[in-house]
Motif scaffolding. Structure first.
Motif, PDB file in Angstrom:
ATOM      1  N   LEU A  77      -4.368  11.558  21.882  1.00  0.00           N
ATOM      2  CA  LEU A  77      -3.002  11.191  21.050  1.00  0.00           C
ATOM      3  C   LEU A  77      -3.403  12.053  19.999  1.00  0.00           C
ATOM      4  N   VAL A  78      -2.620  13.037  19.756  1.00  0.00           N
ATOM      5  CA  VAL A  78      -2.750  14.085  18.783  1.00  0.00           C
ATOM      6  C   VAL A  78      -1.401  13.716  17.719  1.00  0.00           C
ATOM      7  N   VAL A  79      -2.055  13.385  16.537  1.00  0.00           N
ATOM      8  CA  VAL A  79      -0.938  13.125  15.506  1.00  0.00           C
ATOM      9  C   VAL A  79      -1.259  14.362  14.402  1.00  0.00           C
ATOM     10  N   GLY A  80       0.038  14.785  13.967  1.00  0.00           N
ATOM     11  CA  GLY A  80      -0.055  15.825  12.797  1.00  0.00           C
ATOM     12  C   GLY A  80       0.731  15.773  11.855  1.00  0.00           C
ATOM     13  N   ARG A  81       0.090  16.179  10.839  1.00  0.00           N
ATOM     14  CA  ARG A  81       0.906  16.096   9.378  1.00  0.00           C
ATOM     15  C   ARG A  81       0.664  17.341   8.339  1.00  0.00           C
ATOM     16  N   ALA A  82       1.672  17.779   7.827  1.00  0.00           N
ATOM     17  CA  ALA A  82       1.469  18.876   6.792  1.00  0.00           C
ATOM     18  C   ALA A  82       1.042  18.542   5.621  1.00  0.00           C
ATOM     19  N   VAL A  83      -0.088  19.192   5.133  1.00  0.00           N
ATOM     20  CA  VAL A  83      -0.570  19.201   3.756  1.00  0.00           C
ATOM     21  C   VAL A  83      -0.217  20.084   2.788  1.00  0.00           C
ATOM     22  N   ASN A  84       0.661  19.958   1.769  1.00  0.00           N
ATOM     23  CA  ASN A  84       0.926  20.811   0.824  1.00  0.00           C
ATOM     24  C   ASN A  84      -0.252  21.362   0.036  1.00  0.00           C
ATOM     25  N   THR A  85      -0.184  22.690  -0.105  1.00  0.00           N
ATOM     26  CA  THR A  85      -0.931  23.330  -1.149  1.00  0.00           C
ATOM     27  C   THR A  85      -0.436  24.083  -2.020  1.00  0.00           C
ATOM     28  N   SER A  86      -0.811  24.958  -2.833  1.00  0.00           N
ATOM     29  CA  SER A  86      -0.102  25.664  -3.945  1.00  0.00           C
ATOM     30  C   SER A  86       0.469  26.856  -3.559  1.00  0.00           C
ATOM     31  N   THR A  87      -0.029  27.227  -2.348  1.00  0.00           N
ATOM     32  CA  THR A  87       0.660  28.455  -1.750  1.00  0.00           C
ATOM     33  C   THR A  87       1.377  28.265  -0.456  1.00  0.00           C
ATOM     34  N   ARG A  88       0.894  27.263   0.487  1.00  0.00           N
ATOM     35  CA  ARG A  88       1.809  26.927   1.628  1.00  0.00           C
ATOM     36  C   ARG A  88       1.246  25.713   2.180  1.00  0.00           C
TER      37      ARG A  88
ATOM     38  N   SER B 237      -5.204   1.050   9.213  1.00  0.00           N
ATOM     39  CA  SER B 237      -5.428   2.113   9.881  1.00  0.00           C
ATOM     40  C   SER B 237      -6.678   1.917  10.711  1.00  0.00           C
ATOM     41  N   LEU B 238      -7.469   0.896  10.436  1.00  0.00           N
ATOM     42  CA  LEU B 238      -8.515   0.936  11.070  1.00  0.00           C
ATOM     43  C   LEU B 238      -8.497   0.725  12.738  1.00  0.00           C
ATOM     44  N   GLY B 239      -7.518   0.193  13.217  1.00  0.00           N
ATOM     45  CA  GLY B 239      -7.413  -0.041  14.522  1.00  0.00           C
ATOM     46  C   GLY B 239      -7.187   1.121  15.558  1.00  0.00           C
ATOM     47  N   ALA B 240      -7.063   2.189  14.696  1.00  0.00           N
ATOM     48  CA  ALA B 240      -6.780   3.533  15.404  1.00  0.00           C
ATOM     49  C   ALA B 240      -7.969   3.979  16.226  1.00  0.00           C
ATOM     50  N   GLY B 241      -9.154   3.450  15.749  1.00  0.00           N
ATOM     51  CA  GLY B 241     -10.340   3.918  16.331  1.00  0.00           C
ATOM     52  C   GLY B 241     -10.927   5.408  16.024  1.00  0.00           C
ATOM     53  N   ALA B 242     -11.821   5.713  16.966  1.00  0.00           N
ATOM     54  CA  ALA B 242     -12.479   7.164  16.485  1.00  0.00           C
ATOM     55  C   ALA B 242     -11.332   8.203  16.614  1.00  0.00           C
ATOM     56  N   PHE B 243     -11.681   9.524  15.961  1.00  0.00           N
ATOM     57  CA  PHE B 243     -10.912  10.409  16.103  1.00  0.00           C
ATOM     58  C   PHE B 243     -11.722  11.891  15.648  1.00  0.00           C
TER      59      PHE B 243
ATOM     60  N   LYS C 197      -1.513   1.649  19.203  1.00  0.00           N
ATOM     61  CA  LYS C 197      -2.477   2.948  19.052  1.00  0.00           C
ATOM     62  C   LYS C 197      -1.570   3.946  18.218  1.00  0.00           C
ATOM     63  N   ILE C 198      -0.474   4.223  18.668  1.00  0.00           N
ATOM     64  CA  ILE C 198       0.340   5.225  17.955  1.00  0.00           C
ATOM     65  C   ILE C 198       0.563   4.649  16.525  1.00  0.00           C
ATOM     66  N   GLU C 199       0.999   3.505  16.235  1.00  0.00           N
ATOM     67  CA  GLU C 199       1.381   2.912  14.820  1.00  0.00           C
ATOM     68  C   GLU C 199       0.103   3.291  13.965  1.00  0.00           C
ATOM     69  N   ALA C 200      -1.026   2.869  14.460  1.00  0.00           N
ATOM     70  CA  ALA C 200      -2.376   2.815  14.018  1.00  0.00           C
ATOM     71  C   ALA C 200      -2.836   4.272  13.791  1.00  0.00           C
ATOM     72  N   ALA C 201      -2.437   5.132  14.576  1.00  0.00           N
ATOM     73  CA  ALA C 201      -2.812   6.633  14.373  1.00  0.00           C
ATOM     74  C   ALA C 201      -1.985   7.089  13.241  1.00  0.00           C
ATOM     75  N   LEU C 202      -0.733   6.872  13.251  1.00  0.00           N
ATOM     76  CA  LEU C 202       0.058   7.638  12.312  1.00  0.00           C
ATOM     77  C   LEU C 202      -0.135   7.195  10.794  1.00  0.00           C
ATOM     78  N   ARG C 203      -0.780   5.808  10.722  1.00  0.00           N
ATOM     79  CA  ARG C 203      -1.014   5.166   9.464  1.00  0.00           C
ATOM     80  C   ARG C 203      -2.535   5.897   9.038  1.00  0.00           C
ATOM     81  N   GLN C 204      -3.169   6.141  10.103  1.00  0.00           N
ATOM     82  CA  GLN C 204      -4.514   6.925   9.765  1.00  0.00           C
ATOM     83  C   GLN C 204      -4.327   8.596   9.279  1.00  0.00           C
ATOM     84  N   GLY C 205      -3.228   9.116   9.941  1.00  0.00           N
ATOM     85  CA  GLY C 205      -2.916  10.334   9.725  1.00  0.00           C
ATOM     86  C   GLY C 205      -2.322  10.411   8.171  1.00  0.00           C
TER      87      GLY C 205
END
Length: 580
Positions: free
Chosen positions: A183-194, A121-127, A70-78
């Motif tokens: 299971l909460v997966v977090g990633r930073a998305v870069n923008t032009s400001t922050r 990442s399809l095995g991660a399921g609904a989120f 589950k974690i591996e699929a969730a990370l790929r989904q993130g």
């Protein structure tokens, strides 16, 4: 509550405790007596431990594998979701309301079915996606700049993304349906400001259901396995225990006198060899018992016949001796003394013949008790009167300690009086002129009489030999009463005929004690004695500290072969009573 109201509760509690105690005692007795129960319970206990450990390992492995997948699929989904919304957030305006609008558009893109994401990442399921601006302050509604269930995001994961690293965390939150594990997966998305935070909330409901199914399956399987193991252990143990039980029953019947009992021999295994060995042993014992019975019958018949045949010449000799004894004053001193010795030895010879006849009847098992209700104090006084002459000639005082009330019991008065007479005569003979004490006590179930002397006493191991026929503790010691050597043996048989005990205790320098214990009612079993066998007034034993060269003293006296075997009673000789 009043004590009156508490009484029924206390009584019921005591009954419950008594029932539990009885069940524990019954189970303990069954545990000691049943080999099959011990084997089955031990097998179940060990199997339970093995099944428990194995179930825990399987559950941990299966649950861990599910969670890891589950974690591996969730990370790929993130990663895929962050890459999908990166272009939409590149030119983000700084205003809070504009940020929320762009967040909503980005989340709709993630949730739309037309987004081309990574197939792995399809095995991660609904989120549930969440976009959050960590430094954007608050919007017009006073809430942080975020879209989605931002309150369900753990604070530790937010701090982790603030430091510029991606990650995940498992947390439990309260939802409308109850506690929910995410299971909460977090990633930073870069923008032009922050950098903006993207969180994907994956419910672990399906994984929890799968783990519960696995757990229940392992539990049910373990219980079924234990039941099967119990049945298998019971069947296997029964195959081994059944021949042992049969052997025990056959051995009990053999011990009860059924000498023709044999074990059935089936097959050629270990049980069959055991049966063959047992049958050979039983046949050998049967032959030996028949030989001993034949020899014992011949010996008893010989003893009885000789005793009866000797009575006629003994009567003739007694008549002649009485005539000579009546005329002894007309004889010279030496001849007169010889006449007295002849009469004394004839008295002893008659007593010996009577004892031999009594022994032969006891050995033959033809003796019967003439039980009647008797006051034992009367029997004790009769025995005292019978040995009074011997005690006076020996200078011995007999101290009688009798209760003031009647001490009645159902017994054969002739035999019990003979036992007391023999015990008193033996105490006088070995008491070295010291007082002899006779004590009588009863507790309603049994009656006990102890006869104690303060003479030479007994050495270690001699208390078990004093009842042997013709046995003497010291063959070189002169006898004063001229007994036959059969009195204590006959007394022991008389006590056994009553269903009682006759026991001896002795110690060098402290004399000896003989205790007779009989049941108050004929046929009743004796469990304890009202009087102790060992005297309570013995001085305490002080063990001296051995010096460096002090020899070790064990207190045991080694008996010689002549002392262990029987010794004929020493007759009255001219060396002891010189002819004057």
């Amino acid at each position: 509550m009043t004590p009156r109201l508490l009484d029924p509760v206390v009584r019921e509690a005591r009954r419950g405790v008594d029932r539990a105690r009885r069940r524990v005692v019954a189970f303990g007795e069954l545990w000691r007596r049943s080999l099959q129960l011990r084997v089955v319970v031990s097998t179940l206990a060990l199997s339970s431990a093995v099944v428990f450990v194995l179930g825990m390992v399987l559950q941990v492995q299966i649950t861990g594998q599910l969670l890891e997948t589950k974690i591996e699929a969730a990370l790929r989904q993130g990663e895929a979701s962050a890459a999908a919304i990166q272009p939409d957030l590149a030119g983000l305006n700084p205003g809070p309301d504009s940020v929320k609008t762009r967040f909503t558009t980005a989340l709709n893109k993630i949730n739309s079915s037309g987004v081309d994401l990574d197939p792995t990442s399809l095995g991660a399921g609904a989120f549930e996606p969440v976009l959050y601006d960590p430094v954007g302050g608050t919007g017009s509604d006073g809430q942080p700049v975020a879209v989605g269930r931002w309150r369900d995001v753990p604070a530790d994961l937010t701090k982790m993304l603030d430091r510029g690293s991606a990650g995940y965390q498992i947390t439990t939150v309260e939802r409308e349906t109850g506690p929910t594990t995410l299971l909460v997966v977090g990633r930073a998305v870069n923008t032009s400001t922050r950098a903006m935070h993207l969180y994907l909330l994956f419910p672990l409901t399906s994984e929890q259901a799968t783990a519960a199914v696995v757990q229940n399956t392992l539990l049910i399987g373990g219980v079924v396995l234990l039941l099967l193991l119990a049945v298998i252990a019971n069947l296997v143990t029964r195959q081994v225990v059944r021949p042992v039980r049969q052997a025990a029953e056959i051995a009990e019947r053999f011990a009860d006198g059924d000498l023709d009992e044999r074990m059935p021999v089936v097959g050629e295994d270990d049980v069959a060899r055991l049966a063959e060995s047992y049958n050979e042993m039983a046949a050998s014992i049967q032959r030996q018992i028949h030989q001993l019975e034949a020899f014992g019958t011949l010996q008893r018949r010989f003893t009885s016949d000789v005793s009866h045949e000797l009575r006629t010449p003994l009567t003739t000799v007694r008549m002649a001796a009485d005539v000579l004894h009546a005329s002894r004053e007309q004889f010279p001193p030496g001849l007169s003394r010889s006449t007295e010795l002849l009469v004394d030895e004839l008295d002893r010879f008659e007593s010996l013949l009577g004892d031999l006849l009594e022994i032969s009847r006891l050995d033959a098992g033809v003796e019967e008790l003439a039980a009647e209700l008797v006051d034992i104090r009367v029997l004790a006084r009769r025995a005292h009167d019978a040995v009074r002459a011997i005690a006076n000639s020996n200078g011995t005082t007999i101290v009688m300690d009798l209760p003031d009330h009647e001490v009645t019991a159902e017994l054969d008065s002739r035999r019990v009086e003979r036992i007391l007479r023999n015990l008193l005569a033996n105490a006088i003979d070995h008491g070295e002129g010291m007082p002899v004490e006779l004590t009588l006590r009863s507790d309603g179930e049994a009656v006990a009489v102890t006869v104690r002397d303060r003479g030479v006493g007994l050495r270690a191991g001699e208390a078990d030999l004093v009842f042997n026929r013709f046995w003497r503790a010291d063959p070189s010691r002169n006898r004063r009463t001229g007994g036959t050597g059969l009195g204590l043996s006959i007394s022991l048989e008389d006590a056994r005929l009553h269903g009682g005990w006759l026991q001896a205790w002795g110690e060098r320098g402290h004399g000896a004690v003989f205790r007779l214990t009989l049941p108050c009612r004929h046929g009743q079993e004796v469990h304890s004695s009202p009087l102790p066998l060992e005297p309570p007034d013995l001085p305490p034993v002080v063990q001296p500290e051995p010096g460096p060269e002090a020899p070790e003293h064990t207190g045991e006296v080694e008996l010689t072969q002549e002392e262990i075997t029987w010794q004929p009673a020493e007759p009255v000789t001219a060396e002891r009573e010189e002819v004057r």
